[in-house]
Motif scaffolding. Sequence first.
Motif, PDB file in Angstrom:
ATOM      1  N   THR A  70      79.040 119.407  29.978  1.00 28.35           N
ATOM      2  CA  THR A  70      79.602 120.159  31.098  1.00 28.35           C
ATOM      3  C   THR A  70      78.673 121.265  31.577  1.00 28.35           C
ATOM      4  O   THR A  70      78.815 121.779  32.672  1.00 28.35           O
ATOM      5  CB  THR A  70      80.993 120.708  30.695  1.00 28.35           C
ATOM      6  N   SER A  71      77.682 121.635  30.781  1.00 30.74           N
ATOM      7  CA  SER A  71      76.839 122.770  31.197  1.00 30.74           C
ATOM      8  C   SER A  71      75.685 122.381  32.104  1.00 30.74           C
ATOM      9  O   SER A  71      75.339 123.128  33.023  1.00 30.74           O
ATOM     10  CB  SER A  71      76.318 123.540  29.971  1.00 30.74           C
ATOM     11  N   LEU A  72      75.091 121.212  31.900  1.00 26.84           N
ATOM     12  CA  LEU A  72      73.871 120.853  32.645  1.00 26.84           C
ATOM     13  C   LEU A  72      74.087 120.901  34.158  1.00 26.84           C
ATOM     14  O   LEU A  72      74.931 120.191  34.692  1.00 26.84           O
ATOM     15  CB  LEU A  72      73.405 119.447  32.231  1.00 26.84           C
ATOM     16  N   GLY A  73      73.326 121.737  34.817  1.00 28.95           N
ATOM     17  CA  GLY A  73      73.418 121.860  36.275  1.00 28.95           C
ATOM     18  C   GLY A  73      74.430 122.904  36.732  1.00 28.95           C
ATOM     19  O   GLY A  73      74.452 123.275  37.898  1.00 28.95           O
ATOM     20  N   GLY A  74      75.270 123.387  35.816  1.00 32.86           N
ATOM     21  CA  GLY A  74      76.331 124.320  36.202  1.00 32.86           C
ATOM     22  C   GLY A  74      76.074 125.750  35.772  1.00 32.86           C
ATOM     23  O   GLY A  74      76.502 126.697  36.437  1.00 32.86           O
ATOM     24  N   VAL A  75      75.405 125.935  34.653  1.00 38.32           N
ATOM     25  CA  VAL A  75      75.066 127.275  34.144  1.00 38.32           C
ATOM     26  C   VAL A  75      73.633 127.228  33.592  1.00 38.32           C
ATOM     27  O   VAL A  75      73.139 126.156  33.266  1.00 38.32           O
ATOM     28  CB  VAL A  75      76.020 127.728  33.005  1.00 38.32           C
ATOM     29  N   PRO A  76      72.987 128.400  33.461  1.00 36.49           N
ATOM     30  CA  PRO A  76      71.615 128.421  32.948  1.00 36.49           C
ATOM     31  C   PRO A  76      71.490 127.687  31.610  1.00 36.49           C
ATOM     32  O   PRO A  76      72.357 127.825  30.732  1.00 36.49           O
ATOM     33  CB  PRO A  76      71.328 129.922  32.805  1.00 36.49           C
ATOM     34  N   LEU A  77      70.437 126.914  31.501  1.00 34.71           N
ATOM     35  CA  LEU A  77      70.173 126.123  30.297  1.00 34.71           C
ATOM     36  C   LEU A  77      68.673 125.887  30.252  1.00 34.71           C
ATOM     37  O   LEU A  77      68.111 125.335  31.197  1.00 34.71           O
ATOM     38  CB  LEU A  77      70.931 124.792  30.383  1.00 34.71           C
ATOM     39  N   TYR A  78      68.046 126.320  29.177  1.00 34.98           N
ATOM     40  CA  TYR A  78      66.584 126.220  29.043  1.00 34.98           C
ATOM     41  C   TYR A  78      66.250 125.572  27.711  1.00 34.98           C
ATOM     42  O   TYR A  78      66.188 126.247  26.680  1.00 34.98           O
ATOM     43  CB  TYR A  78      65.946 127.610  29.104  1.00 34.98           C
ATOM     44  N   VAL A  79      66.081 124.273  27.727  1.00 34.08           N
ATOM     45  CA  VAL A  79      65.901 123.532  26.473  1.00 34.08           C
ATOM     46  C   VAL A  79      64.676 124.024  25.695  1.00 34.08           C
ATOM     47  O   VAL A  79      64.765 124.313  24.499  1.00 34.08           O
ATOM     48  CB  VAL A  79      65.823 122.013  26.746  1.00 34.08           C
ATOM     49  N   ASP A  80      63.543 124.147  26.361  1.00 34.41           N
ATOM     50  CA  ASP A  80      62.328 124.550  25.634  1.00 34.41           C
ATOM     51  C   ASP A  80      62.373 126.025  25.227  1.00 34.41           C
ATOM     52  O   ASP A  80      62.108 126.362  24.068  1.00 34.41           O
ATOM     53  CB  ASP A  80      61.075 124.273  26.477  1.00 34.41           C
ATOM     54  N   ASP A  81      62.732 126.890  26.154  1.00 38.86           N
ATOM     55  CA  ASP A  81      62.734 128.326  25.836  1.00 38.86           C
ATOM     56  C   ASP A  81      63.723 128.658  24.722  1.00 38.86           C
ATOM     57  O   ASP A  81      63.491 129.561  23.924  1.00 38.86           O
ATOM     58  CB  ASP A  81      63.092 129.152  27.080  1.00 38.86           C
ATOM     59  N   TRP A  82      64.828 127.963  24.688  1.00 33.70           N
ATOM     60  CA  TRP A  82      65.837 128.247  23.669  1.00 33.70           C
ATOM     61  C   TRP A  82      65.600 127.476  22.367  1.00 33.70           C
ATOM     62  O   TRP A  82      66.303 127.657  21.394  1.00 33.70           O
ATOM     63  CB  TRP A  82      67.242 127.927  24.196  1.00 33.70           C
ATOM     64  N   GLY A  83      64.617 126.563  22.395  1.00 36.79           N
ATOM     65  CA  GLY A  83      64.295 125.822  21.169  1.00 36.79           C
ATOM     66  C   GLY A  83      65.354 124.799  20.762  1.00 36.79           C
ATOM     67  O   GLY A  83      65.610 124.607  19.574  1.00 36.79           O
ATOM     68  N   ILE A  84      65.941 124.149  21.755  1.00 40.13           N
ATOM     69  CA  ILE A  84      66.926 123.093  21.465  1.00 40.13           C
ATOM     70  C   ILE A  84      66.178 121.824  21.045  1.00 40.13           C
ATOM     71  O   ILE A  84      65.220 121.425  21.691  1.00 40.13           O
ATOM     72  CB  ILE A  84      67.798 122.820  22.712  1.00 40.13           C
ATOM     73  N   ASP A  85      66.635 121.189  19.950  1.00 39.24           N
ATOM     74  CA  ASP A  85      65.916 120.001  19.452  1.00 39.24           C
ATOM     75  C   ASP A  85      66.488 118.678  19.955  1.00 39.24           C
ATOM     76  O   ASP A  85      65.753 117.701  20.086  1.00 39.24           O
ATOM     77  CB  ASP A  85      65.911 120.008  17.923  1.00 39.24           C
ATOM     78  N   ALA A  86      67.781 118.623  20.147  1.00 42.50           N
ATOM     79  CA  ALA A  86      68.387 117.396  20.690  1.00 42.50           C
ATOM     80  C   ALA A  86      69.527 117.817  21.587  1.00 42.50           C
ATOM     81  O   ALA A  86      70.322 118.705  21.226  1.00 42.50           O
ATOM     82  CB  ALA A  86      68.895 116.501  19.569  1.00 42.50           C
ATOM     83  N   ILE A  87      69.588 117.217  22.747  1.00 40.76           N
ATOM     84  CA  ILE A  87      70.618 117.615  23.713  1.00 40.76           C
ATOM     85  C   ILE A  87      71.082 116.384  24.468  1.00 40.76           C
ATOM     86  O   ILE A  87      70.305 115.465  24.708  1.00 40.76           O
ATOM     87  CB  ILE A  87      70.057 118.698  24.675  1.00 40.76           C
ATOM     88  N   TYR A  88      72.377 116.356  24.775  1.00 36.11           N
ATOM     89  CA  TYR A  88      72.910 115.239  25.563  1.00 36.11           C
ATOM     90  C   TYR A  88      73.815 115.808  26.634  1.00 36.11           C
ATOM     91  O   TYR A  88      74.381 116.885  26.484  1.00 36.11           O
ATOM     92  CB  TYR A  88      73.675 114.239  24.683  1.00 36.11           C
ATOM     93  N   SER A  89      73.945 115.050  27.728  1.00 31.93           N
ATOM     94  CA  SER A  89      74.822 115.488  28.801  1.00 31.93           C
ATOM     95  C   SER A  89      75.528 114.280  29.403  1.00 31.93           C
ATOM     96  O   SER A  89      75.473 113.175  28.841  1.00 31.93           O
ATOM     97  CB  SER A  89      74.032 116.274  29.847  1.00 31.93           C
ATOM     98  N   GLY A  90      76.206 114.498  30.505  1.00 29.42           N
ATOM     99  CA  GLY A  90      76.891 113.410  31.204  1.00 29.42           C
ATOM    100  C   GLY A  90      76.561 113.513  32.678  1.00 29.42           C
ATOM    101  O   GLY A  90      76.110 114.560  33.149  1.00 29.42           O
ATOM    102  N   THR A  91      76.753 112.423  33.400  1.00 33.50           N
ATOM    103  CA  THR A  91      76.419 112.418  34.817  1.00 33.50           C
ATOM    104  C   THR A  91      77.578 112.880  35.698  1.00 33.50           C
ATOM    105  O   THR A  91      77.369 113.248  36.854  1.00 33.50           O
ATOM    106  CB  THR A  91      76.039 110.981  35.239  1.00 33.50           C
ATOM    107  N   GLN A  92      78.783 112.843  35.156  1.00 30.61           N
ATOM    108  CA  GLN A  92      79.994 112.971  35.982  1.00 30.61           C
ATOM    109  C   GLN A  92      80.511 114.400  36.092  1.00 30.61           C
ATOM    110  O   GLN A  92      81.623 114.619  36.546  1.00 30.61           O
ATOM    111  CB  GLN A  92      81.078 112.059  35.420  1.00 30.61           C
ATOM    112  N   LYS A  93      79.715 115.376  35.658  1.00 30.56           N
ATOM    113  CA  LYS A  93      80.171 116.769  35.725  1.00 30.56           C
ATOM    114  C   LYS A  93      79.355 117.498  36.790  1.00 30.56           C
ATOM    115  O   LYS A  93      79.514 117.202  37.970  1.00 30.56           O
ATOM    116  CB  LYS A  93      80.018 117.421  34.346  1.00 30.56           C
ATOM    117  N   CYS A  94      78.471 118.402  36.393  1.00 33.75           N
ATOM    118  CA  CYS A  94      77.777 119.220  37.384  1.00 33.75           C
ATOM    119  C   CYS A  94      76.601 118.519  38.052  1.00 33.75           C
ATOM    120  O   CYS A  94      75.927 119.107  38.893  1.00 33.75           O
ATOM    121  CB  CYS A  94      77.336 120.531  36.745  1.00 33.75           C
ATOM    122  N   LEU A  95      76.319 117.269  37.705  1.00 30.33           N
ATOM    123  CA  LEU A  95      75.236 116.548  38.379  1.00 30.33           C
ATOM    124  C   LEU A  95      75.719 115.817  39.637  1.00 30.33           C
ATOM    125  O   LEU A  95      74.922 115.181  40.330  1.00 30.33           O
ATOM    126  CB  LEU A  95      74.546 115.570  37.425  1.00 30.33           C
TER     127      LEU A  95
END
Lengths: 372, 372
Positions: free
Chosen positions: B175-200
């Motif tokens: 639900t977060s991708l595209g809707g609120v700030p999210l920085y995979v590299d800067d925050w050091g996230i190792d694995a992340i998944y999202s969905g197409t049907q929310k904020c995209l």
Amino acid sequence: MSVSSFYPPQRTLMGPGPSDVHPKVLQALSRPVIGHLDPLFIGMMDEVRELLQYAFQTKNECTMAVSAPGSAGMEACFVNLVEPGDKVVVCINGVFGSRMAENVVRSGGQLVRVEDDWGQPVSPDKLEDALKAHPDAKMVAFVHAETSTGVLSDAQTLCSLAKQYDCLSIVDAVTSLGGVPLYVDDWGIDAIYSGTQKCLSCVPGISPVSFSDAAVAKIKSRKTPVQSWFLDQTLVMNYWSGNQKRSYHHTAPVNALYALHEALVQLQDEGLENAWQRHARQHQALRSGLEKLGISFIVDEGCRLPQLNAVAIPEGVDDAAVRSRLLNQYNLEIGAGLGAFAGKVWRIGLMGYAARDENTALCLRALEETLQ
Amino acid sequence: MSVSSFYPPQRTLMGPGPSDVHPKVLQALSRPVIGHLDPLFIGMMDEVRELLQYAFQTKNECTMAVSAPGSAGMEACFVNLVEPGDKVVVCINGVFGSRMAENVVRSGGQLVRVEDDWGQPVSPDKLEDALKAHPDAKMVAFVHAETSTGVLSDAQTLCSLAKQYDCLSIVDAVTSLGGVPLYVDDWGIDAIYSGTQKCLSCVPGISPVSFSDAAVAKIKSRKTPVQSWFLDQTLVMNYWSGNQKRSYHHTAPVNALYALHEALVQLQDEGLENAWQRHARQHQALRSGLEKLGISFIVDEGCRLPQLNAVAIPEGVDDAAVRSRLLNQYNLEIGAGLGAFAGKVWRIGLMGYAARDENTALCLRALEETLQ
């Protein structure tokens, strides 16, 4: 970086799938999205189930569409039915039989391999020998229509052998459903999966599945949970079943299901038998044309798939150059060989909406011009 | 039986997803199908990867779209990273944290639960206590934006704690991708998944994922095969990666990927920061309107998701009747409460293309008329 919108060309798809999609299916695909728990959507899902029962020729209550491609439908059958230690006989005569074997191992099952040469159908005699040698086997798995070789196996005989030796049967019908006769109930198939992108004239991405009462009983009596949460049929059934309050499992791929619904309406309107005959008719036309070009089939006449014609690449012909010219000059896609058949075989699909006079004519003429 | 084509109504989708889809995405969805190994399609996939890298704010080479919904994206992260016996700390503050925990167990991992009340963000202090108590933990998993409660957790702090205690982080960004700030590299996230049907603003059915180099190294050094063949990233990467010859794994959902491509082009053209601001702006407008109607948020201001507004159903109001009237009279879908919040909470989505003035206005006016 600045990426622009993507506009694909209009291809004629005569490979091993995806195949040509019915224009009405593409229209249905882009209808407005509604919620996956909207009463109107739930009603449409009930119709999808009914239409799948017709396509599969089954009364199985547990008939539905897995929200992912055929490979996930395959995995749904194995992870639900196979418990750690279960012995499973897998008949292998091509790529997809090998993939079934891989699924048995990853589900913790004990694998018994029954192998036939690529280009040959599964041998009932070899299966029976294996079943005699492994009286503790619980399941038999095989591919009805091997997409890698263009071979049809005798599903009715193989399933009746399975039953005779107290095994459940798991059948891959990815390429067969809608293209050749298939009777889930009459043949006693216990678990079956297919794909939308072959003879159903639909876009890729969804996998119709069906489980017999005996298969459902085996799933419900499992001692260990299904290793996949996403594919766990005991959970998914609560969303698809019409007999109880729907409970949310995952967000259904709404538009892909619109497309499948429309593809199945088209199949219903044409009639299953008529669809089978249309595939057979186009196959005969393609065959006689190919023979005139001196191109020969690699599969014996008695077990050729009408919807997937595996032919030998003529001596001295550059495989990649021909396919590339067909694609770039004629917008026509035919399939390369897979695995052991790479570079030796072309696979010409006549699947679903691709099985039409204009496609057969284009393919023959374009091949003739290209091979000159 | 005779089933007719299905024509869905035009709804306004302001629930927890699927949300309104951009009209250009629906157009892209129904473009002509081409083969999943067609050079033009492969080129489009490369663009999808680039665009996903932008959306996730990452340079991760291993960034791609799983050919199935967000739940399968979640499972892809767990079955690939968790080996039997691996200890995984899962932070649970809603339905989707619980689902992560279920995935750890089904992957054979050792589960450590860190629980916060529904409606509260994940507590970094509790996570740190758990990491101190379990120095052998290998992974930390949490939900960035809990769709069941409308709560945003502090992903940056949680990931830096994970790193401090030598754990990989797995983040649910459905639900977060595209809707609120999210920085995979800067925050050091190792694995992340999202969905197409929310904020995209795309149709449901696909799950964008991304794995850091450290995550890929963990996957490549596994001693046991991934239990899922379909989701095995070591195999899927050979199809998505641009660095080598593409090898067939499964048939990609061609048209769904056209749609994702177009949705990501729209996001690129708008700009990520602008999209985040648009969600924030619509949230403020909805909030002030709801407060005038006497409807209050169940989540503290500091951790409210702009794109998913969880509000208390006013005393004496019939939950189902209101939602049903909104749907049938106004063609407006808002979301029911899930799990512990059923009957107590509405979830009003302002996701992606749904975060527009006309939607906020319709929702406020229709609620006002319905509650009178």
